[in-house]
Motif scaffolding. Structure first.
Motif, PDB file in Angstrom:
ATOM      1  N   ARG A  24       1.010  -0.992  -0.179  1.00 40.68           N
ATOM      2  CA  ARG A  24      -0.048  -0.111   0.033  1.00 40.68           C
ATOM      3  C   ARG A  24       0.847   1.209   0.101  1.00 40.68           C
ATOM      4  O   ARG A  24       0.348   2.141  -0.515  1.00 40.68           O
ATOM      5  CB  ARG A  24      -0.877  -0.089   1.233  1.00 40.68           C
ATOM      6  N   ARG A  25       1.957   1.142   0.709  1.00 30.44           N
ATOM      7  CA  ARG A  25       2.898   2.355   0.681  1.00 30.44           C
ATOM      8  C   ARG A  25       3.722   2.421  -0.314  1.00 30.44           C
ATOM      9  O   ARG A  25       4.412   3.786  -0.679  1.00 30.44           O
ATOM     10  CB  ARG A  25       3.509   2.293   2.141  1.00 30.44           C
ATOM     11  N   ALA A  26       4.012   1.254  -1.085  1.00 32.66           N
ATOM     12  CA  ALA A  26       4.824   1.097  -2.290  1.00 32.66           C
ATOM     13  C   ALA A  26       6.426   1.592  -1.718  1.00 32.66           C
ATOM     14  O   ALA A  26       7.182   2.474  -2.431  1.00 32.66           O
ATOM     15  CB  ALA A  26       4.614   2.315  -3.301  1.00 32.66           C
ATOM     16  N   ALA A  27       6.725   0.872  -0.548  1.00 36.97           N
ATOM     17  CA  ALA A  27       7.931   1.128   0.090  1.00 36.97           C
ATOM     18  C   ALA A  27       8.082  -0.539   0.710  1.00 36.97           C
ATOM     19  O   ALA A  27       7.409  -0.759   1.668  1.00 36.97           O
ATOM     20  CB  ALA A  27       7.869   2.310   1.176  1.00 36.97           C
ATOM     21  N   ARG A  28       9.323  -1.015   0.607  1.00 34.75           N
ATOM     22  CA  ARG A  28       9.961  -2.237   0.953  1.00 34.75           C
ATOM     23  C   ARG A  28      10.565  -2.221   2.349  1.00 34.75           C
ATOM     24  O   ARG A  28      11.052  -3.197   2.566  1.00 34.75           O
ATOM     25  CB  ARG A  28      10.652  -2.623  -0.244  1.00 34.75           C
ATOM     26  N   ARG A  49      11.965   6.542   3.363  1.00 33.66           N
ATOM     27  CA  ARG A  49      10.616   6.087   3.411  1.00 33.66           C
ATOM     28  C   ARG A  49      10.332   4.458   3.835  1.00 33.66           C
ATOM     29  O   ARG A  49      10.747   3.613   3.335  1.00 33.66           O
ATOM     30  CB  ARG A  49       9.869   6.157   2.077  1.00 33.66           C
ATOM     31  N   LEU A  50       9.602   4.581   4.976  1.00 32.88           N
ATOM     32  CA  LEU A  50       9.259   3.417   5.517  1.00 32.88           C
ATOM     33  C   LEU A  50       7.709   2.674   5.017  1.00 32.88           C
ATOM     34  O   LEU A  50       6.918   3.612   4.790  1.00 32.88           O
ATOM     35  CB  LEU A  50       9.145   3.627   7.094  1.00 32.88           C
ATOM     36  N   GLY A  51       7.978   1.533   4.701  1.00 39.33           N
ATOM     37  CA  GLY A  51       6.507   0.989   4.457  1.00 39.33           C
ATOM     38  C   GLY A  51       5.774   0.297   5.720  1.00 39.33           C
ATOM     39  O   GLY A  51       4.334   0.403   5.409  1.00 39.33           O
ATOM     40  N   ALA A  52       6.532   0.320   6.529  1.00 31.75           N
ATOM     41  CA  ALA A  52       5.859  -0.130   8.170  1.00 31.75           C
ATOM     42  C   ALA A  52       6.729  -0.167   9.280  1.00 31.75           C
ATOM     43  O   ALA A  52       7.873  -0.172   9.156  1.00 31.75           O
ATOM     44  CB  ALA A  52       5.142  -1.593   7.915  1.00 31.75           C
ATOM     45  N   LEU A  53       5.989   0.441  10.506  1.00 31.44           N
ATOM     46  CA  LEU A  53       6.858   0.148  11.589  1.00 31.44           C
ATOM     47  C   LEU A  53       6.304  -0.791  12.539  1.00 31.44           C
ATOM     48  O   LEU A  53       4.972  -0.828  12.851  1.00 31.44           O
ATOM     49  CB  LEU A  53       6.590   1.754  12.316  1.00 31.44           C
ATOM     50  N   ARG A  87       3.551  10.545   9.781  1.00 30.86           N
ATOM     51  CA  ARG A  87       3.975  10.415   8.448  1.00 30.86           C
ATOM     52  C   ARG A  87       3.352   9.318   7.575  1.00 30.86           C
ATOM     53  O   ARG A  87       3.895   8.759   6.433  1.00 30.86           O
ATOM     54  CB  ARG A  87       5.552   9.721   8.840  1.00 30.86           C
ATOM     55  N   GLY A  88       2.263   8.785   7.993  1.00 32.41           N
ATOM     56  CA  GLY A  88       1.368   7.694   7.214  1.00 32.41           C
ATOM     57  C   GLY A  88       2.042   6.702   7.211  1.00 32.41           C
ATOM     58  O   GLY A  88       1.604   5.678   6.426  1.00 32.41           O
ATOM     59  N   VAL A  89       2.876   6.288   8.029  1.00 29.81           N
ATOM     60  CA  VAL A  89       3.436   4.789   8.123  1.00 29.81           C
ATOM     61  C   VAL A  89       2.514   4.029   8.925  1.00 29.81           C
ATOM     62  O   VAL A  89       2.226   4.242  10.175  1.00 29.81           O
ATOM     63  CB  VAL A  89       5.021   4.953   8.743  1.00 29.81           C
ATOM     64  N   PRO A  90       2.256   2.619   8.451  1.00 32.67           N
ATOM     65  CA  PRO A  90       1.240   1.961   9.012  1.00 32.67           C
ATOM     66  C   PRO A  90       2.120   1.308  10.350  1.00 32.67           C
ATOM     67  O   PRO A  90       3.179   1.006  10.278  1.00 32.67           O
ATOM     68  CB  PRO A  90       1.026   0.871   8.157  1.00 32.67           C
ATOM     69  N   LEU A  91       1.561   1.196  11.379  1.00 32.26           N
ATOM     70  CA  LEU A  91       2.136   0.580  12.647  1.00 32.26           C
ATOM     71  C   LEU A  91       1.566  -0.742  12.943  1.00 32.26           C
ATOM     72  O   LEU A  91       0.230  -0.871  12.994  1.00 32.26           O
ATOM     73  CB  LEU A  91       1.760   1.814  13.860  1.00 32.26           C
TER      74      LEU A  91
END
Length: 385
Positions: free
Chosen positions: A89-93, A140-144, A173-177
Motif C-alpha cells: 500500500r505504501r509502495a515502500a519495501r 521512506r518506511l513501508g511499516a513500523l 508520516r502515514g506509516v502503518p504501525l
C-alpha cells in the motif's frame, strides 16, 4: 555464540511440576479437554470457515477493538502477510523494527527471503526503541513494527507515553504501525489499560493463541475490514488455509476463557516471584520488576553445568525449573526465562527460590567454585507509571 545445552524432553515430561507457562497436558489429556469443551459442539470448520472460527475471530476483534480479524495457524505467516499488505500500500519495501524482535531473530529471514522486504533496525540491544531512535531514519518506511513485550530484551515494554508518541510519529508520516502482540495479553496489566486501548495505537495487531492463553497453536490478525480482505489471499499463498482448524480453535476459545481473567494475577505473581529470586546469591532478575508475566533470570555459571544441576533436581524431585539455558555476552553468566502461568500455582515463591539455591550449589560444586560473583539488584521501572 555457542549453542545452548540440549533439553532432555523425556525428563521434562516425567516431572510432576513445571514452573513456567501453564500446566502441561499429554496428548490424551488434550483430547479429553477438547472433547469436554462446550465449543466442541459447534459445526466443524473447513478452509477457515466455520462457526467456531468465526466466533474466535469476532471475539478477538472485539477484545482488540478492531472491525475485523482472521485466524491464522502460524504467527510467522500472519505477520508476513500483514507487512506485505502494508508495504504494498505504501509502495515502500522498508520495515522498521527492533534488532531483537521476533521477526528479525526467529523467522529465518522470512520477510526478506520471501517478500524481499528490507529491515531497518532501530534502537539498542537492551530496551525497546523510542521516537528518538527513529530520528536517524531518513528513508521512506513501508511499516513500523513494535513487539509487545520485547521478549528477547527481557519481556520489556516501552513506557506508555513512549508508545503513544510512536503512534503519533507513525500517523504523522502515514506509516502503518503493526503490533507484534504475541504476548499482548500479559502486557495490559502493567499499562493499566484495556487490550483495545493498546490496539487502538496500531493499524494491525497480531496476537498469539498459545503463548499466554495456552491454546494448541495459531494466532489472530486484526485490523480494518479492507486490510483483512487484502491479507486473506496472502494467507492462501502461504498455504495456511488449513482444511480443518477446529482443535486449534477450540483450545484457543477455552484458553481465552480460562486465562484472560487471570492475566493480572499472573503478572502480579511474576513480580512477587522475581522479588523472591532476587535474594538468591548468584542470581539477578531482569527487569527487576517484570513488566509482564515473563522475565529473565541471569545466573552465575556455565550453561552446561547449570543444565546438569537442573536435570539432577528434576530426577531427584520431579521438578522442572527451566528449559533453555543461554549463553550471554558476559563470560560466566548464563540466562534463563521464566513465564508465569497456572503451572506456577503448584509452588510457593519461597520453594522456587530454594530450588534455585540447590541448582546454584550444584553448578558451583561442578565448577569447583563456592562463592557467587553476581549479586542481585533490581530495576524499578514499571511501564505504566
Amino acid at each position: 555464540m555457542p549453542a545452548s545445552p540440549a533439553v532432555n524432553a523425556e525428563l521434562r515430561a516425567a516431572c510432576t511440576r513445571v514452573l513456567s507457562l501453564h500446566r502441561p497436558l499429554d496428548p490424551r489429556a488434550w483430547f479429553q479437554r477438547l472433547a469436554a469443551s462446550p465449543y466442541a459442539a459447534m459445526n466443524i470448520d473447513q478452509y477457515g470457515q466455520g462457526e467456531a472460527v468465526q466466533l474466535l475471530e469476532g471475539r478477538v476483534a472485539a477484545l482488540l477493538g478492531k472491525p475485523a480479524a482472521v485466524f491464522v495457524p502460524k504467527g510467522t505467516v500472519a505477520q508476513m502477510a500483514a507487512l506485505r499488505v502494508h508495504t504494498d500500500r505504501r509502495a515502500a519495501r522498508t520495515v522498521a523494527l527492533h534488532p531483537l524482535s521476533h521477526i528479525e531473530l526467529d523467522e529465518d529471514g522470512a520477510v526478506e527471503r520471501l517478500h524481499h522486504l528490507t529491515p531497518v533496525r532501530v534502537g539498542t540491544m537492551t530496551v525497546p526503541f523510542t521516537c528518538a531512535d527513529l530520528a536517524p531514519v531518513r528513508e521512506r518506511l513501508g511499516a513500523l513494527v513494535i513487539e509487545l513485550p520485547l521478549r528477547r530484551a527481557a519481556f520489556q515494554l516501552p513506557e506508555w507515553t513512549a508508545l503513544v508518541d510512536l503512534h503519533a510519529w507513525a500517523a504523522e508520516r502515514g506509516v502503518p504501525l503493526h503490533l507484534d502482540g504475541a504476548r499482548l495479553w500479559s502486557s495490559a496489566p502493567s499499562y493499566g489499560r484495556t487490550y483495545s486501548d493498546i490496539a487502538a495505537l496500531a493499524d494491525s495487531v497480531y496476537v498469539s493463541l498459545y503463548k499466554d492463553v495456552g491454546g494448541l497453536g495459531g494466532c489472530v490478525l486484526a485490523g480494518q475490514e479492507d486490510f483483512i480482505d487484502e491479507v486473506r489471499p496472502w494467507l492462501a499463498r502461504h498455504g495456511s488455509l488449513m482444511y480443518r482448524s477446529f482443535p486449534l480453535v477450540v483450545s484457543a476459545l477455552d484458553g481465552l476463557d480460562r486465562h484472560l481473567p487471570r492475566m493480572t494475577s499472573y503478572v502480579s505473581r511474576a513480580q512477587a516471584l522475581a522479588a523472591q529470586l532476587a535474594g538468591v546469591d548468584g542470581v539477578r532478575i531482569r527487569p527487576g520488576v517484570p513488566h509482564t508475566s515473563g522475565f529473565q533470570v541471569l545466573l552465575e555459571g556455565d550453561p552446561d553445568r547449570l543444565r546438569q544441576a537442573a536435570d539432577d533436581l528434576a530426577r531427584e524431585q520431579s521438578v522442572w525449573l527451566f528449559s533453555e539455558v543461554r549463553f550471554t555476552e558476559v563470560p560466566g553468566i548464563s540466562m534463563i526465562e521464566i513465564q508465569v502461568g497456572d503451572a506456577a500455582e503448584d509452588f510457593t515463591d519461597e520453594e522456587i527460590a530454594g530450588f534455585f539455591r540447590e541448582v546454584m550449589r550444584g553448578a558451583r560444586a561442578a565448577s569447583g567454585s563456592q562463592e557467587p560473583f553476581l549479586k542481585s539488584s533490581q530495576e524499578d521501572r514499571v511501564p505504566g507509571e
